[in-house]
Each structure stands twice: as structure tokens, then as C-alpha cells.
Design a protein around this motif. Structure first.
Motif, PDB file in Angstrom:
ATOM      1  N   LEU A 170       0.723  -1.692  -0.197  1.00 32.37           N
ATOM      2  CA  LEU A 170      -0.082  -0.111   0.133  1.00 32.37           C
ATOM      3  C   LEU A 170       1.180   1.309  -0.402  1.00 32.37           C
ATOM      4  O   LEU A 170       2.586   1.094   0.179  1.00 32.37           O
ATOM      5  CB  LEU A 170      -1.030   0.093   0.877  1.00 32.37           C
ATOM      6  N   GLU A 174       2.993  -0.709   3.664  1.00 28.65           N
ATOM      7  CA  GLU A 174       2.005  -1.898   4.414  1.00 28.65           C
ATOM      8  C   GLU A 174       1.597  -2.540   3.492  1.00 28.65           C
ATOM      9  O   GLU A 174       1.347  -2.705   2.541  1.00 28.65           O
ATOM     10  CB  GLU A 174       0.723  -1.515   5.620  1.00 28.65           C
ATOM     11  N   ILE A 176      -0.537  -6.136   2.025  1.00 29.78           N
ATOM     12  CA  ILE A 176      -1.486  -6.655   2.393  1.00 29.78           C
ATOM     13  C   ILE A 176      -1.611  -7.988   1.691  1.00 29.78           C
ATOM     14  O   ILE A 176      -0.829  -7.790   0.732  1.00 29.78           O
ATOM     15  CB  ILE A 176      -2.902  -6.173   2.077  1.00 29.78           C
ATOM     16  N   ILE A 199     -11.423  -7.303  -2.478  1.00 32.31           N
ATOM     17  CA  ILE A 199      -9.635  -6.328  -2.306  1.00 32.31           C
ATOM     18  C   ILE A 199      -9.469  -6.464  -4.001  1.00 32.31           C
ATOM     19  O   ILE A 199      -8.501  -5.792  -3.635  1.00 32.31           O
ATOM     20  CB  ILE A 199      -9.654  -6.194  -1.051  1.00 32.31           C
ATOM     21  N   LEU A 202     -10.212  -4.999  -5.854  1.00 33.22           N
ATOM     22  CA  LEU A 202     -10.133  -3.358  -6.033  1.00 33.22           C
ATOM     23  C   LEU A 202      -8.598  -3.276  -7.168  1.00 33.22           C
ATOM     24  O   LEU A 202      -8.197  -2.298  -7.022  1.00 33.22           O
ATOM     25  CB  LEU A 202     -10.457  -2.723  -4.907  1.00 33.22           C
ATOM     26  N   LEU A 203      -7.766  -3.871  -6.626  1.00 37.43           N
ATOM     27  CA  LEU A 203      -6.475  -3.626  -7.264  1.00 37.43           C
ATOM     28  C   LEU A 203      -6.334  -3.727  -8.859  1.00 37.43           C
ATOM     29  O   LEU A 203      -5.772  -3.325  -9.472  1.00 37.43           O
ATOM     30  CB  LEU A 203      -5.118  -4.357  -6.731  1.00 37.43           C
ATOM     31  N   SER A 206      -6.112  -0.934 -11.162  1.00 41.34           N
ATOM     32  CA  SER A 206      -6.623   0.028 -11.215  1.00 41.34           C
ATOM     33  C   SER A 206      -4.851   0.837 -11.208  1.00 41.34           C
ATOM     34  O   SER A 206      -4.305   1.566 -10.868  1.00 41.34           O
ATOM     35  CB  SER A 206      -5.549   0.068  -8.945  1.00 41.34           C
ATOM     36  N   TYR A 443     -19.650   7.874  -9.950  1.00 40.76           N
ATOM     37  CA  TYR A 443     -18.549   6.981 -10.013  1.00 40.76           C
ATOM     38  C   TYR A 443     -17.108   7.341 -10.366  1.00 40.76           C
ATOM     39  O   TYR A 443     -16.066   7.052  -9.162  1.00 40.76           O
ATOM     40  CB  TYR A 443     -18.369   6.278 -11.521  1.00 40.76           C
ATOM     41  N   PHE A 446     -16.566   9.061  -6.201  1.00 43.22           N
ATOM     42  CA  PHE A 446     -16.447   7.391  -5.799  1.00 43.22           C
ATOM     43  C   PHE A 446     -14.722   6.464  -5.591  1.00 43.22           C
ATOM     44  O   PHE A 446     -13.738   7.002  -4.304  1.00 43.22           O
ATOM     45  CB  PHE A 446     -17.176   6.757  -6.116  1.00 43.22           C
ATOM     46  N   ILE A 447     -14.577   6.443  -7.134  1.00 43.55           N
ATOM     47  CA  ILE A 447     -12.473   6.077  -7.162  1.00 43.55           C
ATOM     48  C   ILE A 447     -11.692   7.454  -6.422  1.00 43.55           C
ATOM     49  O   ILE A 447     -10.974   7.102  -5.886  1.00 43.55           O
ATOM     50  CB  ILE A 447     -12.515   5.720  -8.428  1.00 43.55           C
ATOM     51  N   ASN A 449     -12.429   9.278  -3.802  1.00 44.16           N
ATOM     52  CA  ASN A 449     -12.788   9.569  -2.590  1.00 44.16           C
ATOM     53  C   ASN A 449     -11.767   7.985  -1.839  1.00 44.16           C
ATOM     54  O   ASN A 449     -11.083   7.933  -1.543  1.00 44.16           O
ATOM     55  CB  ASN A 449     -13.901   9.300  -2.422  1.00 44.16           C
ATOM     56  N   LEU A 450     -12.401   7.583  -2.379  1.00 42.84           N
ATOM     57  CA  LEU A 450     -10.992   5.472  -2.416  1.00 42.84           C
ATOM     58  C   LEU A 450      -9.492   5.947  -2.406  1.00 42.84           C
ATOM     59  O   LEU A 450      -9.170   5.885  -1.738  1.00 42.84           O
ATOM     60  CB  LEU A 450     -11.135   4.617  -3.089  1.00 42.84           C
ATOM     61  N   ASN A 453      -8.319   8.456   0.394  1.00 47.42           N
ATOM     62  CA  ASN A 453      -8.213   7.252   1.344  1.00 47.42           C
ATOM     63  C   ASN A 453      -6.550   6.566   1.862  1.00 47.42           C
ATOM     64  O   ASN A 453      -6.388   6.156   2.397  1.00 47.42           O
ATOM     65  CB  ASN A 453      -9.353   6.802   1.694  1.00 47.42           C
ATOM     66  N   ILE A 454      -6.292   6.270   0.598  1.00 46.63           N
ATOM     67  CA  ILE A 454      -5.745   4.668   0.331  1.00 46.63           C
ATOM     68  C   ILE A 454      -4.578   5.862   0.206  1.00 46.63           C
ATOM     69  O   ILE A 454      -3.758   5.350   1.007  1.00 46.63           O
ATOM     70  CB  ILE A 454      -5.929   3.644  -0.652  1.00 46.63           C
ATOM     71  N   LEU A 465      -5.442   7.642 -13.091  1.00 52.84           N
ATOM     72  CA  LEU A 465      -6.973   6.864 -13.029  1.00 52.84           C
ATOM     73  C   LEU A 465      -8.021   8.282 -13.456  1.00 52.84           C
ATOM     74  O   LEU A 465      -8.523   8.182 -12.309  1.00 52.84           O
ATOM     75  CB  LEU A 465      -7.489   6.072 -11.557  1.00 52.84           C
TER      76      LEU A 465
END
Lengths: 468, 468, 386
Positions: A170, A174, A176, A199, A202-203, A206, A443, A446-447, A449-450, A453-454, A465
Motif C-alpha cells: 500500500l 504496509e 497486505i 479487495i 479493487l487492485l 487500478s 462514479y 467514488f474512485i 474518494n477511495l 483515503n488509500i 485513473l
């Protein structure tokens, strides 16, 4: 770039694998994407492990340095063009391959290409049955990041459908793991849909905007051994479209099937017909070039019969030139590259998907744009997953004619807008697809916003993107 | 709930479709999940469309009221148990079905059950080939939200694999559409992987914690007409597990394959044998009950023959009883519900996935826990997708004996821990997994981060995603 | 009725594991196309269908919910049609147990239930009609029917007092077949609705009265034309009260015998298309599905088309279980909904075999402004008798 930052990178990966040399940076300022302006990064780093990638991202995040992850550098729509003075992380040294034969899966590091993996799996009579056209340079991880498709997709769909899990670093460094391997006790990758929301998805696609995929776990299958190659002719586009839908509807296994419009096929064969050994043929208005493939011989025989009967029902005819699909399939790791470059032009690409009933609409719009701008180009679409066509139109230009290149760029923009209105969808979310489309705003929001945050510092491939 | 808030809700859905009656609230305090303490919400609303839901979420957000989304109320692991004085949004009124025959897809509102959809599709010779065991009460959207599986999954994977796009009302009341339909010009759903990252996946298995799925677009397939039913016996779990993998490797189209341990099958037969018309017999150490299905008859015959050969090659024997798998398959909308309730016990389930080569570990652990705590139960599993087995252990208790129930809750918790250590994975990240997934801390933190990004006030089903 | 063991009752209610397939299952292979008419025709909260009703019952019994008229509403807002029982995968009978719950909780206020019980007690019919009018229809027919005979036609309150055509046509059919039969002077009510609504003690007292009255007629065989009377006299009296009864036959069963023995000559009815409504008490309760259909199909020129769903998965008319009195608007709405399904068959006539269904379907038809005619099997059969 700040020398102390570069030094910190050296501390992580060693002197040998960090470069700020002008010649090196120049080579990372471009990729296989033609028709895109070069942007020179500040540093390139070639980590050897997930742990190193993690440390690099922690550092970049701290210093808010924009990061462009890159592996094969084979993407065609500007996905790995870096940021000015930014950091490029080249992942080709992550080259491990781990087979889980019992689980019908394999885990590969982000530097493993399809060619390398295919050779490895072949020893076990296995394969990952989707091959991007750039298989010899493209890494599996890179293809997952752009969610590509290619020969094999006719049965399996896009590469995403094969993914069982991802290891991801990430933006905060981190690490994951998604899929079943999120459980450290799991014997390996055997299911993507583990631990709640997907999840992994989501990647996928991306484009490196949410993190860096350092390992991909992917399904393997027993390698098909029985193939049949045939071309089927139709007088109407609808007939050809219906043919492929009906084949999938009736469970005919066609790993590769493309529809060619007559004049595009002629053009195509002008270029490589001889190399394929394709005899002079009276091509129908619409040709389906199909590879039928099966694990078992009796299944293949049944499929061949079924395909013929469906073809007849739809007033088509069996053309009888197996060389075209055979060349496409057997030589699938090279032949598409060949046909993309044999003619000498440069080009811009506009990957998109089209509904199974709408193949002809893409062809129409591409002709409209070529006519309007007076440019050359070609397109065809191959079946992906039985419900969609993957189109890869190429708009040609002369690399030494700046004006023509500009014209093609403009045509490319217009084409994306026209295609959007035919109902086509991009699988790669490039900015030109969605900007100014009112209905797409929630749409995109929303992306965004993600993304915020990420990746609160916006270091990961910013803008890639849909402009986010 | 404050009358002024209830009044606001009524203005959205109309007086008729909001209730704060004690008796009504009581019935929404529980679901089909047994051994869960009922929690009475403050109000229940039954909206008719996505716009109403958006308005409801606005109110909930404004007053920071926890929201539980519910449709069929058939989930078994406490997914729709509300929060005290919270708001339940029940989706059964969202009932449209729209078929896209050319695209081989269908779009259904969140209130449509599998039974309804199947009746609709069968008229067109089509089906959605996976149905949960609760198909008569369960909605398609609800099953996407929990990412279930069931008969059909042995070939097609979990429900998530069938999804082509979702309409979602986000916690902030924005409505988004994922998949190809994100393009308003698209002729309908034909591709999930459109417009970049797979946002669809993010909501699959999200248990209503990230937004409200108001409509789902799903793949449909030609309805199979040819089936072969048989049972296969093995003297060791290695043989049985190998048989399952060989079937997969060799492309045998098993639509539903269950693996039973001897005593468990005997227990099943005691309950259901008479109803199925199966003579009493000694069952082998392991039995595979399998339905093979094909759209073409010759392919079916080939598969059936190969299955028998593979069984014998792996050291098994063909039992030759077809009633059991036939009842499982043909009666798939009802027979599992029957088997779950005929015996009179209440029970807790602990859905998880195990690789086929590891499914014996689940049986071992479940037996251990049953022995330790001294209660009855059983488990079996069915093959799901590429290389997984969906296990559904039941732990029985007497509903009028609180001590017995407490024991089961404890045993269930312990089992979650021990199963995790065998490498099992949950697909539904139900709350009881919280604290029992050592090594997934970073993954869970990432999920929390996504949750915070999408639902900053944490109003959507808080706690349901493994405690998030 | 013996004392209800509350622990047993609770245990039985706990057979419901809340799977919810009693709501709106569509199960084409088994003929189900929706289950609960209450769910479909109300605001549709969980309390409307059986899963919720059982939760409410448990909560009222154990005190989780206070015993108030409002909290008990859902228990009475149920036609006890038994379609949920057909789909239920557990080992119990939700519709029957709901009757028991109503009995156990019968101290809860319910005005319509009490009024009906009082009416039956005082004037022997639930409609509070003058009991002396019970044989008026026979006088209108001009038939001379005795009050005692080996065969008794037990007319029932709705045929005797409301839809007398059914009584008349039943009598005419028996007459045409030369069956000697009796009709009581002061026929009591069978007490069905008392049982359904939980007034079980009164129902037992009433049943004893009915048995005495039937005995007094010397009947060896009792013919009824009401599905509710049939179930009550043939099944409930023995099962609930241990009362021995003479043979009880519904007129559709008896008519089938008459047809088989060639005792009825039928003329052709001009090419009419009819559909059949399965009354819950005749169908799901007594499993009489084929006899009425066979009678209809025995009439030349009559084309029977089936409504979806039918037989054991048929949707109730909405009248049963005391609902017609408890919530008559809902009851009519359900009937209208059912009439819509009949309209879809293209038939111009709906045939039923229960006067109570017929009353309600006609009400539903009016609500819907439908031009489909609703008749009883005996009406149709009578038309065909030469």
C-alpha cells in the motif's frame, strides 16, 4: 531529485539498483505507448523484494514523491509514463515462481513475464490460459494492473477472472495479501473471494494508483492439447456476432475468436498473409477466425460439429482457411506484436470492450474517424468471456511527421467519445474516456474518494485513473 | 427512535411503509440466523426504489443512525441483525427483472428471489446457474452481498463470479452503477471489468457495510438439459480429494459435487433417506455425490464415462445410486432447507472454504470440537469453482435449553479459531471471525480504512465485517 | 379440547427456524408462485407472513411482547390458508399451530372474534340472522323436504342465509338424482370460525349441540356444500374433540358418485371457459382437488383452464381464518388479487366449491370491477342437468 532521498533509496536496494543517470532516466521516460509525450523521472529504482518495495514506498510517502510502478513497460496507453522528477519503481527483479499443483494455482512475483511463466508451466503440462499480445515482455502482475486480455480470453475472459489473490504494498508501505493467502496458515492460493469484500478486484485494473502489486496468485489449468482452426464467413456483421454468441451459449470452447471486417482483413493479410502462409482467398464481408481448443479429443470433435451447424443455421459458410486462426493461436506470443509493427507505422491504441451485439458499431465509428481525419488504421475485436469483444484499434501515424501525430491524437480523443456513445466501455480508466461525462461523475467521485483515503498524499501514479 | 426522525422517514417512503410498532420491530430483531440474540431496531422502512433509499441514507447520516440492510432475511450468520434503535431498510419492494437476451445477462432489483428469477429465465431456456440453498427466500442481491454459493458452484464458482455490475446507493446518498452499465449508452450489462478498478468486487461480500446494492446485473446461461447423477465411494480421503481435482483438471462438468464423510452421510440418510427413496446401506469412508450437467448430450456422455474412469483410477468405486445426487440437484431449491430443519434441532453454521486437498482437516476439527463439548453436529462440503470446497458445518442445540445454546456458541467460537489455523478461509467475514484471524491484522486495517473512506459516520451495518 | 401444554406449544413454534420461505417462494417445479397473500396485499412487513407471526406468538407467550390487541394483530391477520404449511421444510403445521396460539391467547381483546362467537351461541349462525329463516329457500323451491332421513343435507350458515343459490342448487341436484334427503328445521352452525379464531371451549360446546342435532335427524350420511363445514365436521370434531360422526361428504364428492352411477344426465353448456378456485379447506385441508374438476369436466361444452397457482399451492381467496370479519378490507383486497389471476386465464367464469370463498371472490371482483362471474360447482352442475 534530493540527493539525500536518493541516498536513502541506495540504502534500501544498494547502489547498483538506483539510477539518476540521464541516459537511464531517458529510457524510463517512455514505454511501448506510442503517441504519448515523454516525461523524464528523477530516479529509477529496481528493488529485489516486497520488503524493499515497502521501504521505498514508506520513504516516497514521507517525502511525497510521485511514484510510477513499472514492470514490462509494454503498456500502450501511457500507463507507466512517469511524473516529472518522480520515482520509477521497476519491478522486474521480483522474479519468483511458486507452483501449487494441488491447488491448481501458481504465485508469481511482479517481474515474471507470461513467456517465462508459460515455459515453466509447460513442464507440468499446465498453463495460465490467457495471453496478452505482448506476452514476451509483459508481466503477469502488470497485466493484472491494467486488466488485459488476449488469446485464451474467448473462454476465460480477461486476466482478472483468473486471479486468486494479490500481494500488495500500500502507499503507506504496509503489505497486505488478498484472497485465501490472507490466512497465513492457508496452503496457498485457492479462492479469490475470501475475507469479505473482494479487495483483489479493487487492485485489478487500478493501474498502480492504489498500491504496488508485488505478487500475483493465479489459476492454472491443464494445458489443452487438441485444437481445431477454422475461418467462418458471414454476409452480415450481425451473423458473425450471433455466431460467436451462439458458440459460447452452446458451450463451444473457443479460446480465441476474432471477427474481421473484409477490407480490414485484406489489409491485415497484405501485411502478414505470406508469413502465415495464407492462400489467396475470396474473403467474405465478415470473417470469424476461430481456434477451438479442448483437453479431450472427443470434446473437440463435438465442438467442431457444433460450430459448423451453428454457422450453417446463421447462413454462414465455412471458409476453410485454417492458417489464419492457426497462426494467431500457435504464435500468439509473437504474431500480434509482429502485425503491430511489420508495416512500419507508429500508432495510438484505444482499447475498449463492446457488447456482443455491437461489434459492428466500433468498426463503424473507427471508419468514421479515419475518414474524417484522413488517417490509416485498423481494428478487430476478439471475444472475451463470451459476452464482450475486446477491441484494439490502432490509428497510424508517421513518427517523423509531427502534424500527422497531432492529427492522430485528436482523432483518438474524438474516437473515444464516439465509442463511448455507442455503449463501448474502457477496461482501463483513461482520462479521455470519462472527462465531461455527467453520468460518470458520481462514479469518478467514488474512485477519487477511495484514492484519497488509500493514498492521501497522492503519490501513486497520480492522474492515471481517469485524471484522479 | 425519535418521532421527528420517523416522520422524516415517512415522508420518503409514505406512512404505510415505515413502522415502529413493537410487534413489527420484534420480527426484524432476528433473521434465519439461529443462536443470535435478537436486537430490536428503532424503525423499519420498506422503500420502493434507489432514490428513496438515497433519501433514507441522507436522514440516517444526518442523525447518525446505524442502518441494517435486509432483503430475504435468510442469512445464517447474523448478517442482518440490527443495532439497538437502529434503522432497518428492507428491500423486498425493489422487484424488477430486465432480461438482456442478446447480452446473455439479466438485471434484477434487490427484492427478487432466486425462485422468482429462475421461473422467469426458464421460460427463455436460460438460467442463472448458481443458487443458494435458501433460493426460495433469498434474493439475488442479498446473496451477492454475502457472496454465497450453492448448487451450480462446483462448476461456476461463487455468486460473485456471476456478477456483471451493481447499482449501489453509497452511504453519502450518491448512486453509482458499476460494470459496463456505468456507461449510460451501454446496451446493458455485458462486462464486469469496465472503467478501471473492479468497484463491483468491492461490494461483493460487503454485507451491506459499504452501501446498499439496489440492483444486480448477472450472467445468464443456456439452461442445461442433460444430467448424470452418481455416487462414488473411496476408502481414504486422499483418494476422494484426488478424484475431485482430477475431475477439474480433465474438464468434467460437475455442476454440483459434494463430499461426505461416512458417518455424516449415514446421519443424512437417517433423516432423508426415506424421502429420497434410498435403501439403507453401509456407506464408504468417503462418498462423492455428483451431478454432471451439459447443454449437449454427447458431451454429457463423455463426461459421465470419464468420471467413472477417473473414480476407478483413483482407487474408488462407482456406487451407482442416482437418487441422492438427483434429489440434491433437482430439488436444490428446497431439499437442503428440508435437511436443515427436518431433525428439529436449532444450530449455528460456520461457513468456510477449504481447498479440496484439505477438506479432511475441517472434518477433523469439527469432530474434535464436537467430542470436546459433547454435542451433535455434522459437516459436509461442496466443490466451488476452481479449487475450493465450501464447508457448511452445523452445530446443533436445543432451543429451549439456554445452557446447551451457550455451549454451542462457545464451541462455535473455538471452531472458528481452529479452522483458521488449518488454513480455512471465511468468505463471509462474519463478526465471529473477529479476533480469530491471527496474521490478517494489516488486511483488516486496510478494510477499516476503506470503510472509513466510504462510510465516515460508520452508519452502515457497523461491526458486521469482522468487527469493522 | 385438553389443556395446552405451553412448553410443548413453544417447542413446536420453535420448529420454525425463520428460513422465510413462507413469504413469497416461487418454486416452479413444485407449482408454488408466491405463498402468503397477506404479505402481498398489505404493507408487507415481517409480521404479515408466517415467519413473523410465529416470532410474535413466541414473544407474546414468553412476555417479550406485551399482550395487547395491537401486538396480537398479526396473529389474527391471517387466513390460516395453510399455503405456508405446504412449503414449510420443518416438521410442523404452521397454520394449525396458529389456531392453537389464538386459543391460548384468547383473553386478548378481539371484537370481531367475540361478536361471532356470541352470535353463534345465541342465534346459531355467525351472521346474527334470525335462525327461523333457515328453510325459507326450500319453500321458495317448492320442494317438500323432510327434517329427518338417512341422508342429511347440512346446509351451512352461508348457503342457508347468504348465498342461497348454493343450497337450492344442491337440493335440486339431489332431487334430480332422486336422493331422499333431509334438511334440519333449526340447523346449528358447525362452529368452524370459533375454532379458527381461538374460541375453542365454545366451539366444543357448540359441537356437542351439532352432534345431538344431527343424531336427532337419524342421518347416516351428511352432505355439506361448504368446504369449512366439511373440514370442521369431518376432521376437527374427531381430532380436536374426539367426537364420532356419521359419514360426512362434500357435495362434490357425492356428485361424483352420482355421476359415476349415471344418476345425473347432463346437457351441453354452450362452449364456456371456466377456471376453478381451490378452497383452502377443501383442498389443502381435505386434499380434495380432483373431484370438483372431474365434475366440471364431465359437463359437455365446458372447458376448464387452470389458474396459476392451483391445487395445493393455490392462493387463498382471503376469507378464511376469521379474516373476513377481522379485516374485511384486506380480505376483499386479497380476493381482488386472486381475481386478477383468474382474469389472466381468459376464463369468464370462476367456479368454487365453498360459499365463503364465493362471497369473498364476488366482493373482490367488485373491487376490481371485473366482469368474471363467480359460481359454485353446484350452480354449474345444476345448469347442466336436463
Amino acid at each position: 531529485m534530493d540527493p539525500s532521498f536518493v541516498q536513502a533509496l541506495v540504502d534500501i536496494v544498494g547502489e547498483e539498483f538506483v539510477s539518476t543517470r540521464a541516459d537511464v532516466l531517458l529510457t524510463y521516460s517512455v514505454s511501448a505507448s506510442i503517441g504519448y509525450d515523454r516525461v523524464v523521472p528523477g530516479t529509477v529504482v529496481r528493488p529485489a523484494s516486497t520488503e524493499e518495495v515497502s521501504q521505498i514506498l514508506k520513504l516516497a510517502n514521507k517525502h511525497k514523491i510521485p511514484v510510477t510502478p513499472r514492470s514490462g513497460g509494454s503498456s500502450l496507453q501511457g500507463e507507466v509514463i512517469p511524473q516529472e522528477d518522480g520515482l520509477v519503481i521497476d519491478l522486474l527483479r521480483l522474479d519468483s515462481v511458486q507452483l501449487f499443483k494441488d491447488l491448481r494455482s501458481v504465485r508469481v512475483g511482479a517481474g515474471v513475464t507470461f513467456g517465462v511463466l508459460d515455459k515453466y508451466l509447460n513442464q507440468h503440462k499446465l498453463w495460465v490460459p490467457v495471453y496478452p499480445d505482448s506476452s514476451l515482455v509483459c508481466t503477469v502482475a502488470g497485466n493484472v494492473a491494467v486488466n488485459g486480455a488476449g488469446p485464451g480470453s474467448g473462454v476465460q475472459g480477461c486476466i482478472a477472472e483468473l486471479v486468486l489473490g494479490l500481494e500488495v504494498v500500500l502507499p503507506n508501505g504496509e503489505v497486505i495479501q488478498t484472497g485465501t493467502e490472507a490466512n497465513p496458515n492457508a496452503p496457498g492460493p485457492f479462492l479469490r473471494y475470501a475475507f469479505g469484500p473482494d479487495i483483489t478486484g479493487l487492485l485489478i485494473g487500478s493501474l498502480g494508483a492504489f498500491g504496488i502489486i508485488t505478487a500475483v496468485s493465479i489459476k492454472t489449468f491443464k494445458r489443452m492439447e487438441h485444437f481445431y482452426y477454422q475461418s467462418y464467413g458471414f454476409d452480415t456483421a450481425e451473423g458473425a456476432e450471433r455466431f460467436l454468441s451462439e458458440l459460447r451459449h452452446n458451450d463451444v470452447s473457443i479460446p480465441m475468436a476474432a471477427i474481421y471486417e473484409g477490407r480490414i482483413l485484406e489489409f491485415f493479410l497484405d501485411m502478414i498473409g505470406e508469413e502465415y502462409g495464407i492462400p489467396q482467398t475470396e474473403w467474405p464481408p465478415f470473417t470469424v477466425s476461430a481456434t477451438i481448443g479442448r483437453i479431450r479429443k472427443d470434446q473437440l470433435d463435438s465442438d467442431i460439429k457444433m460450430a459448423e451447424s451453428i454457422c450453417m443455421e446463421l447462413d454462414g459458410r465455412v471458409v476453410g482457411v485454417p492458417e489464419l486462426p492457426q497462426g494467431e493461436w500457435e504464435d500468439r506470443m509473437w504474431t500480434f506484436v509482429r502485425s503491430s509493427y511489420v508495416h512500419g507505422w507508429w500508432w495510438m491504441m484505444l482499447y475498449h470492450h463492446q457488447a456482443p451485439t455491437n461489434w459492428h458499431r466500433s468498426v463503424e465509428e473507427i471508419w468514421n474517424v479515419m475518414d474524417k481525419y484522413g488517417i490509416l488504421g485498423q481494428t478487430a475485436g476478439f471475444l472475451t468471456g463470451g459476452r464482450s469483444y475486446n477491441f484494439y484499434p490502432q490509428l497510424y501515424f508517421d513518427p517523423v511527421d509531427r502534424e500527422e501525430e497531432e492529427k492522430v491524437r485528436e482523432a483518438h480523443r474524438e474516437l473515444s467519445q464516439r465509442l463511448f456513445k455507442t455503449g463501448a466501455v474502457p477496461f482501463k480508466l483513461a482520462r479521455y474516456w470519462v472527462e465531461d461525462v455527467e453520468e460518470m461523475k458520481p462514479y469518478l467521485q467514488f474512485i477519487k474518494n477511495l484514492k484519497q483515503n488509500i493514498d492521501p498524499n497522492g503519490i501513486m501514479n497520480p492522474g492515471i485513473l481517469g485524471g484522479i | 427512535m425519535k418521532p421527528s426522525i420517523v416522520n422524516e422517514l415517512a415522508q420518503v417512503v409514505g406512512e404505510k411503509f415505515v413502522s415502529t410498532r413493537e410487534d413489527v420491530l420484534h420480527t426484524y430483531a432476528s433473521s434465519a440466523s439461529m443462536a443470535k440474540n435478537p436486537v430490536r431496531p428503532g424503525a423499519v422502512v420498506r422503500p420502493s426504489d434507489a432514490d428513496e433509499i438515497a433519501a433514507l441514507l441522507k436522514i440516517a447520516n444526518k442523525h447518525q443512525i446505524p442502518v441494517t440492510i435486509r432483503s430475504g432475511g435468510t442469512s445464517l450468520q447474523g448478517e442482518v441483525i440490527p443495532k439497538p434503535d437502529g434503522l432497518v431498510i428492507e428491500l423486498m419492494r425493489l422487484n424488477g427483472i430486465q432480461l438482456f437476451e442478446d447480452l446473455r445477462s439479466v438485471r434484477v432489483g434487490a427484492g427478487v428471489t432466486y425462485g422468482e428469477l429462475d421461473k422467469f429465465l426458464s421460460k427463455h431456456g436460460l438460467w442463472l446457474p448458481i443458487s443458494p440453498e435458501s433460493a426460495l427466500g433469498c434474493t439475488v442481491a442479498g446473496n451477492v452481498a454475502v457472496n454465497g454459493a450453492g448448487p451450480g458452484s462446483s462448476l461456476f464458482g461463487c455468486t460473485g463470479e456471476m456478477v456483471l455490475g451493481l447499482e449501489i446507493v453509497l452511504p453519502n446518498s450518491e448512486k453509482i452503477q458499476t460494470g459496463s452499465e456505468a456507461n449510460p449508452y451501454a446496451p446493458g450489462p455485458f462486462l464486469r471489468y469496465a472503467f478501471g478498478p473492479d468497484i463491483t468486487g468491492l461490494f461483493i461480500g460487503s454485507l451491506g457495510s459499504l452501501g446498499v446494492i439496489t440492483s444486480v446485473s448477472m450472467k445468464v446461461f443456456k439452461r442445461m438439459e442433460f444430467f448424470d447423477y452418481n455416487m462414488y465411494g473411496f476408502d481414504s480421503y486422499q483418494q476422494a480429494e484426488k478424484f475431485l481435482m482430477e475431475l477439474k483438471d480433465n474438464d468434467v462438468n460437475a455442476v454440483f459435487t459434494s463430499l461426505y464423510e461416512g458417518p455424516v452421510l449415514e446421519f443424512f440418510m437417517e433423516m432423508m433417506g426415506d424421502e429420497y427413496g434410498i435403501p439403507p446401506m453401509e456407506w464408504p469412508y468417503r462418498t462423492v455425490s455428483m451431478t454432471i450437467g451439459r447443454v449437449r448430450e454427447d458431451m454429457l456422455k463423455s463426461d459421465a464415462k470419464l468420471a467413472r474412469n477417473l473414480c476407478e483410477q483413483t482407487g474408488g468405486r462407482v456406487i451407482g445410486i442416482e437418487q441422492f445426487p438427483k434429489n440434491e440437484w433437482e430439488g436444490r431449491f428446497w431439499t437442503f432447507v428440508r435437511a436443515c430443519y427436518v431433525h428439529g434441532w436449532h444450530w449455528r453454521t460456520l461457513y468456510h472454504h477449504q481447498t479440496p486437498t484439505n477438506s479432511h482437516r475441517s472434518v477433523e476439527e469439527i469432530t474434535k470440537v464436537m467430542d470436546k463439548y459433547g454435542f451433535l453436529g455434522h459437516t459436509a462440503g461442496f466443490v466451488t469453482g476452481h479449487a475450493s470446497t465450501n464447508m457448511y458445518p452445523h452445530l446443533y442445540f436445543d432451543p429451549v435449553d439456554p445452557e446447551d445454546e451457550a455451549k454451542i456458541v462457545e464451541a462455535h467460537d473455538e471452531l472458528a479459531s481452529t479452522l483458521f489455523k488449518t488454513g480455512a478461509v471465511p468468505f463471509k467475514l462474519a463478526p465471529f471471525w473477529k479476533g480469530r484471524m491471527e496474521g490478517t491484522e494489516k488486511y483488516m486495517e486496510f478494510l477499516s480504512q476503506l470503510k472509513r473512506a466510504i462510510d465516515p459516520n460508520n452508519i452502515m451495518n457497523p461491526g458486521v465485517l469482522g468487527g469493522i | 379440547m385438553t389443556e395446552i401444554d405451553l412448553d410443548d406449544l413453544r417447542e413446536e413454534l420453535l420448529q420454525c427456524r425463520r428460513c422465510g420461505i413462507c413469504r413469497n417462494s416461487v418454486y416452479e417445479a413444485k407449482g408454488f408462485d408466491g405463498i402468503c397473500p397477506i404479505w402481498r396485499n398489505t404493507s408487507g412487513f415481517e409480521t404479515s407472513f408466517m415467519r413473523g407471526k410465529i416470532q410474535v406468538a413466541l414473544a407474546l407467550l414468553d412476555g417479550t411482547l406485551e399482550r395487547t390487541a395491537e401486538n396480537a394483530e398479526s396473529l389474527y391477520q391471517c387466513a390460516l390458508c395453510g399455503n405456508c404449511t405446504q412449503i414449510c421444510a420443518a416438521e410442523f403445521h404452521p397454520a394449525h399451530i396458529m389456531e392453537t396460539v389464538r386459543y391460548v391467547l384468547n383473553e386478548l381483546p378481539n371484537e370481531s372474534r367475540d361478536k361471532i362467537a356470541e352470535s353463534i351461541k345465541s342465534v346459531d349462525n355467525p351472521y346474527n340472522e334470525d335462525p327461523s329463516s333457515r328453510r325459507v329457500w326450500l319453500e321458495e323451491l317448492g320442494l317438500n323436504v323432510p327434517t329427518s332421513s338417512e341422508i342429511l343435507y347440512f346446509v351451512g350458515c352461508t348457503s342457508g342465509l347468504r348465498i342461497q343459490n348454493i343450497a337450492k342448487n344442491t337440493a335440486l341436484i339431489l332431487n334430480a338424482a332422486k336422493t331422499d334427503f333431509a334438511v334440519m328445521e333449526n340447523e346449528p352452525c358447525c362452529g368452524s370460525v370459533m375454532m379458527r379464531t381461538g374460541r375453542m371451549e365454545e366451539a366444543r360446546e357448540n359441537a356437542e349441540k351439532v352432534v345431538d342435532a344431527i343424531k336427532a335427524t337419524g342421518a347416516k350420511k351428511v352432505i355439506v356444500s361448504c368446504a369449512g363445514c366439511l373440514k370442521t365436521l369431518r376432521k376437527d370434531y374427531s381430532e380436536k374433540f374426539g367426537i364420532e360422526m356419521p359419514e360426512i361428504l362434500h357435495i362434490v364428492e357425492y356428485s361424483k358418485e352420482l355421476l359415476a352411477e349415471n344418476k345425473l344426465k347432463l346437457k351441453s353448456l354452450d362452449n364456456i371457459k371456466v377456471t376453478y378456485h381451490d378452497p383452502c379447506h377443501l383442498g389443502r385441508e381435505m386434499e380434495i382437488y380432483e373431484e370438483p374438476r372431474e365434475i366440471i369436466q364431465a359437463i359437455p361444452g365446458v372447458n376448464l383452464v387452470e389458474v396459476n397457482p392451483n391445487r395445493n399451492t393455490a392462493i387463498c381467496c382471503g376469507a378464511g381464518g376469521g379474516l373476513r370479519s377481522y379485516d374485511s378490507d384486506l380480505s376483499r383486497k386479497i380476493a381482488a388479487d386472486r381475481m386478477k389471476a383468474f382474469e389472466e386465464t381468459g376464463a369468464k367464469t370462476v367456479v368454487s366449491a365453498c360459499p365463503f370463498c364465493e362471497t369473498n371472490l364476488i366482493a373482490g371482483s367488485k373491487l376490481l370491477d371485473s366482469d368474471i362471474e363467480v359460481v359454485d360447482v353446484v350452480d354449474l352442475l345444476r345448469r347442466a342437468i336436463e
